[in-house]
Motif scaffolding. Structure first.
Motif, PDB file in Angstrom:
ATOM      1  N   PHE A 148      -3.507 -14.425   0.478  1.00 19.15           N
ATOM      2  CA  PHE A 148      -2.872 -13.112   0.479  1.00 19.15           C
ATOM      3  C   PHE A 148      -3.288 -12.315  -0.924  1.00 19.15           C
ATOM      4  CE2 PHE A 148       0.789 -14.474   3.273  1.00 19.15           C
ATOM      5  CZ  PHE A 148      -0.501 -13.830   4.503  1.00 19.15           C
ATOM      6  N   SER A 149      -3.662 -13.551  -1.614  1.00 20.85           N
ATOM      7  CA  SER A 149      -4.353 -12.714  -2.603  1.00 20.85           C
ATOM      8  C   SER A 149      -5.904 -12.230  -2.241  1.00 20.85           C
ATOM      9  CB  SER A 149      -4.959 -13.900  -3.807  1.00 20.85           C
ATOM     10  OG  SER A 149      -5.548 -14.571  -4.051  1.00 20.85           O
ATOM     11  N   ILE A 150      -6.817 -12.210  -1.300  1.00 21.59           N
ATOM     12  CA  ILE A 150      -7.409 -12.200  -1.437  1.00 21.59           C
ATOM     13  C   ILE A 150      -7.583 -10.954  -0.189  1.00 21.59           C
ATOM     14  CG2 ILE A 150     -10.443 -12.539  -0.107  1.00 21.59           C
ATOM     15  CD1 ILE A 150      -9.760 -14.911  -0.885  1.00 21.59           C
ATOM     16  N   PHE A 151      -6.341 -10.943   0.264  1.00 19.82           N
ATOM     17  CA  PHE A 151      -6.139  -9.892   2.505  1.00 19.82           C
ATOM     18  C   PHE A 151      -5.884  -9.457   1.776  1.00 19.82           C
ATOM     19  CE2 PHE A 151      -6.594  -9.124   6.032  1.00 19.82           C
ATOM     20  CZ  PHE A 151      -7.394 -10.295   7.650  1.00 19.82           C
ATOM     21  N   PRO A 152      -5.864  -7.131   2.157  1.00 19.69           N
ATOM     22  CA  PRO A 152      -4.962  -6.819   1.222  1.00 19.69           C
ATOM     23  C   PRO A 152      -4.195  -6.470   1.582  1.00 19.69           C
ATOM     24  CG  PRO A 152      -6.963  -6.125   2.603  1.00 19.69           C
ATOM     25  CD  PRO A 152      -7.566  -7.375   3.032  1.00 19.69           C
ATOM     26  N   MET A 153      -3.625  -5.383   1.165  1.00 25.14           N
ATOM     27  CA  MET A 153      -2.016  -4.968   1.309  1.00 25.14           C
ATOM     28  C   MET A 153      -2.752  -3.968   2.433  1.00 25.14           C
ATOM     29  SD  MET A 153       0.880  -5.686  -1.469  1.00 25.14           S
ATOM     30  CE  MET A 153       0.097  -4.799  -3.051  1.00 25.14           C
ATOM     31  N   TRP A 154      -1.190  -3.377   3.085  1.00 21.16           N
ATOM     32  CA  TRP A 154      -1.667  -2.047   4.391  1.00 21.16           C
ATOM     33  C   TRP A 154      -0.462  -1.503   4.299  1.00 21.16           C
ATOM     34  CZ3 TRP A 154       0.102   0.575   8.606  1.00 21.16           C
ATOM     35  CH2 TRP A 154      -1.539   1.021   8.979  1.00 21.16           C
ATOM     36  N   GLY A 155      -0.823  -0.104   3.717  1.00 19.25           N
ATOM     37  CA  GLY A 155       0.692   0.714   4.282  1.00 19.25           C
ATOM     38  C   GLY A 155       0.239   2.077   5.132  1.00 19.25           C
ATOM     39  N   PRO A 156       1.075   2.495   5.232  1.00 22.71           N
ATOM     40  CA  PRO A 156       0.847   3.836   6.062  1.00 22.71           C
ATOM     41  C   PRO A 156      -0.402   5.047   6.123  1.00 22.71           C
ATOM     42  CG  PRO A 156       3.374   4.546   4.961  1.00 22.71           C
ATOM     43  CD  PRO A 156       2.142   3.330   4.777  1.00 22.71           C
ATOM     44  N   ASP A 157      -0.485   4.739   4.795  1.00 22.15           N
ATOM     45  CA  ASP A 157      -2.513   5.951   3.642  1.00 22.15           C
ATOM     46  C   ASP A 157      -2.834   5.049   4.608  1.00 22.15           C
ATOM     47  OD1 ASP A 157      -0.302   8.084   3.969  1.00 22.15           O
ATOM     48  OD2 ASP A 157       0.862   7.770   2.289  1.00 22.15           O
ATOM     49  N   SER A 158      -3.074   3.852   5.236  1.00 17.79           N
ATOM     50  CA  SER A 158      -4.534   2.590   4.832  1.00 17.79           C
ATOM     51  C   SER A 158      -4.505   1.755   3.670  1.00 17.79           C
ATOM     52  CB  SER A 158      -5.168   4.261   4.684  1.00 17.79           C
ATOM     53  OG  SER A 158      -6.357   2.995   5.209  1.00 17.79           O
ATOM     54  N   THR A 159      -5.379   1.027   3.273  1.00 19.32           N
ATOM     55  CA  THR A 159      -5.512   0.460   1.813  1.00 19.32           C
ATOM     56  C   THR A 159      -4.752   0.544   0.858  1.00 19.32           C
ATOM     57  OG1 THR A 159      -7.150  -0.900   3.604  1.00 19.32           O
ATOM     58  CG2 THR A 159      -7.030  -1.942   1.361  1.00 19.32           C
ATOM     59  N   VAL A 160      -4.130  -0.193   0.077  1.00 20.03           N
ATOM     60  CA  VAL A 160      -3.265  -0.302  -1.229  1.00 20.03           C
ATOM     61  C   VAL A 160      -3.052  -1.234  -2.242  1.00 20.03           C
ATOM     62  CG1 VAL A 160      -1.475   1.914   0.006  1.00 20.03           C
ATOM     63  CG2 VAL A 160      -1.092  -1.154   0.099  1.00 20.03           C
ATOM     64  N   ASP A 161      -3.399  -0.049  -3.324  1.00 17.89           N
ATOM     65  CA  ASP A 161      -3.300  -1.932  -4.369  1.00 17.89           C
ATOM     66  C   ASP A 161      -2.102  -1.652  -4.696  1.00 17.89           C
ATOM     67  OD1 ASP A 161      -4.449  -3.313  -6.457  1.00 17.89           O
ATOM     68  OD2 ASP A 161      -4.860  -1.416  -7.971  1.00 17.89           O
ATOM     69  N   GLN A 162      -1.050  -0.683  -4.861  1.00 15.34           N
ATOM     70  CA  GLN A 162       0.004  -1.606  -5.123  1.00 15.34           C
ATOM     71  C   GLN A 162       1.063  -0.726  -3.395  1.00 15.34           C
ATOM     72  OE1 GLN A 162       1.315  -2.457  -7.728  1.00 15.34           O
ATOM     73  NE2 GLN A 162      -0.957  -2.347  -8.586  1.00 15.34           N
ATOM     74  N   TRP A 163       2.027  -1.842  -3.077  1.00 13.91           N
ATOM     75  CA  TRP A 163       3.234  -1.013  -2.270  1.00 13.91           C
ATOM     76  C   TRP A 163       3.424  -0.230  -2.634  1.00 13.91           C
ATOM     77  CZ3 TRP A 163       2.765  -3.278   1.981  1.00 13.91           C
ATOM     78  CH2 TRP A 163       3.884  -2.542   3.025  1.00 13.91           C
ATOM     79  N   GLU A 164       3.425   1.034  -1.157  1.00 14.77           N
ATOM     80  CA  GLU A 164       3.660   2.555  -1.497  1.00 14.77           C
ATOM     81  C   GLU A 164       5.156   2.252  -0.886  1.00 14.77           C
ATOM     82  OE1 GLU A 164       0.654   4.372  -0.365  1.00 14.77           O
ATOM     83  OE2 GLU A 164      -0.595   4.213  -2.170  1.00 14.77           O
ATOM     84  N   ASP A 165       6.059   1.622  -0.088  1.00 18.18           N
ATOM     85  CA  ASP A 165       6.996   2.413   0.855  1.00 18.18           C
ATOM     86  C   ASP A 165       7.986   1.645  -0.731  1.00 18.18           C
ATOM     87  OD1 ASP A 165       8.645   2.548   2.637  1.00 18.18           O
ATOM     88  OD2 ASP A 165       8.128   1.785   4.127  1.00 18.18           O
ATOM     89  N   PRO A 166       8.774   2.604  -0.863  1.00 21.06           N
ATOM     90  CA  PRO A 166      10.095   1.903  -1.561  1.00 21.06           C
ATOM     91  C   PRO A 166      11.152   1.815  -0.278  1.00 21.06           C
ATOM     92  CG  PRO A 166       9.818   4.078  -0.941  1.00 21.06           C
ATOM     93  CD  PRO A 166       9.386   4.233  -0.482  1.00 21.06           C
ATOM     94  N   THR A 167      11.221   1.747   0.599  1.00 18.19           N
ATOM     95  CA  THR A 167      12.470   1.555   1.814  1.00 18.19           C
ATOM     96  C   THR A 167      12.493  -0.731   1.356  1.00 18.19           C
ATOM     97  OG1 THR A 167      11.281   1.689   3.488  1.00 18.19           O
ATOM     98  CG2 THR A 167      12.483   3.866   2.463  1.00 18.19           C
ATOM     99  N   THR A 168      11.285  -1.395   1.357  1.00 14.73           N
ATOM    100  CA  THR A 168      11.334  -2.342   1.663  1.00 14.73           C
ATOM    101  C   THR A 168       9.888  -2.741   1.289  1.00 14.73           C
ATOM    102  OG1 THR A 168      10.725  -3.099   3.432  1.00 14.73           O
ATOM    103  CG2 THR A 168       9.064  -1.669   3.420  1.00 14.73           C
TER     104      THR A 168
END
Length: 427
Positions: A347-367
């Motif tokens: 999980f340090s290699i695999f990207p995070m994904w949010g509703p706006d696609s791949t993210v560097d910082q997690w963008e969903d403040p609700t979770t």
């Protein structure tokens, strides 16, 4: 005793019936997922979704899991797995042998030499300390493009050519904010400030940048043996000659940067060039010839021979629409990754994904961050495959593939995100 046996038998039958009942129509997870897939926006497209428990490997949900889809950049997941299986901790960056006071060298496909992001000069610095250098370039059987790539993308940053000894990411980096700047300098006299819809002539290294362009452009250049020799000689400040042979004995390897750094960049930015070159470099571990097909065939015959639906796999990046994979195949490959790599590293290699696609910082403040996944998009197709961390502490592996839709991909991504978020919160 006979009556007691009959009673136990009845209880077992009832228990089995309840289990089947819960796993079908009354399972709330399945009902929710069925409802998501019946969304009006998905009605006219083709979609598949497979979800399993990472630890038990039990399938939680399956819809069109054994059907073939165009995977686009989800193909990079398979390239990542291939690279992990075949490449060492540090990437082989150069092979060499010494004969008659001459240093014979050949490329390994390593993409990091003076790459715009990595800027690695490990091999360059090593070569500066050598004397007579002969470059051998016939250790491959590749075309500059993969099968099925779109020809009109020749000047697009995501369509750099493949080569055995790539330099500068096989792109010219051009900016015009404070005067014209071009890297490598070799291309400066071949670059014109001009209003035009193209960034390079199709078959020639003649580049263009608009006078009002504010961004730095990365434009693929046309590769050739003679150009590679010139760029290499300029970088090391020494004469380099081309040779038609390489010594049969006494081969050695110089190693470069850590492969994990290349994997992470490849997955996070969905870098097609890095993916293609990694597959070439991996092929050099199992063969004397750099060959995308050799790497693919080796993996399909060995580490991927247990896939339930054998894929059609033709390139490392997913640029080609010839690729065909099923959601179930991606889940099986992701399961192999989870089984073979410690979770912290994965999980340090695999990207995070949010509703706006791949993210560097997690963008969903609700979770909290819960989704680690690789997306893949090409006209009218959007796919996502990876891992979901649930609030209950479980880890799910999924592949959600969508092909042939006509609406904006953002609408598809929103459906996918709400579906996966619901799993995070309620499973």
């Amino acid at each position: 005793m006979h009556r007691l046996t009959r009673k136990l038998f009845k209880l077992l039958i009832i228990k089995a019936f309840i289990s089947v009942f819960l796993l079908t129509g009354c399972n709330p997870t399945k009902k929710t997922l069925n409802s998501s897939l019946k969304n009006n926006l998905l009605e006219s497209s083709f979609h598949g979704l497979v979800i399993i428990d990472a630890d038990t490997r039990k399938e939680i949900y399956g819809h069109n899991g054994n059907k073939y889809f165009t995977p686009a950049s989800n193909t990079k997941i398979v390239t990542f797995f291939t690279s992990l299986k075949l490449l060492p901790k540090n990437i082989p960056t150069l092979k060499y042998a010494v004969a008659n006071d001459t240093l014979f060298i050949q490329g390994t496909g390593d993409p990091s030499w003076f790459h715009p992001y990595f800027k690695d000069s490990t091999a360059i610095q090593w070569l500066k300390n050598q004397n007579t250098i002969a470059l051998y370039t016939n250790n491959h059987n590749e075309s500059r493009y993969g099968p099925g790539w779109a020809w009109e993308d020749y000047d697009a940053y995501f369509s750099a050519e493949k080569s055995t000894l790539p330099l500068y990411g096989n792109v010219a980096t051009i900016s015009n904010n404070e005067g014209l700047k071009v890297s490598p300098e070799h291309f400066k006299n071949q670059t014109t400030v001009k209003d035009t819809t193209i960034k390079r002539e199709e078959f020639h290294n003649k580049f263009y940048i608009a006078p009002t362009e504010q961004d730095t452009l990365e434009v693929p250049y046309v590769t050739s043996d003679s150009l590679t020799r010139k760029l290499l000689a300029s970088a090391i400040g020494k004469k380099v000659v081309l040779t038609q042979h390489f010594p049969e004995h006494g081969e050695h390897t110089v190693y470069g940067i850590e492969t994990d750094s290349i994997f992470k960049r490849m997955l996070f930015t969905s870098d097609n060039f890095l993916a293609e070159q990694l597959l070439l470099t991996a092929s050099g571990i199992i063969s004397d010839t750099l060959s995308t097909k050799k790497a693919i065939d080796f993996m399909l015959e060995n580490h991927l021979d247990d896939l339930e639906q054998p894929p059609r796999w033709v390139d490392g990046s997913g640029l080609s629409r010839y690729n065909l994979f099923t959601p179930k195949s991606f889940v099986q490959i992701l399961q192999k990754l989870y089984r073979e790599i410690p979770e912290e590293r994965l999980f340090s290699i695999f990207p995070m994904w949010g509703p706006d696609s791949t993210v560097d910082q997690w963008e969903d403040p609700t979770t909290e961050r819960f989704l680690f996944a690789k997306s893949g998009s090409v006209g009218n197709n959007y796919n996502l495959s990876g891992y979901i961390k649930t609030k209950s502490g479980k880890l799910l592996i999924f592949s959600f593939m969508n092909n042939h839709f006509r609406m904006p991909s953002m609408e598809i991504r929103e459906i996918m995100y709400s579906t996966l978020k619901n799993l995070h919160e309620n499973y």
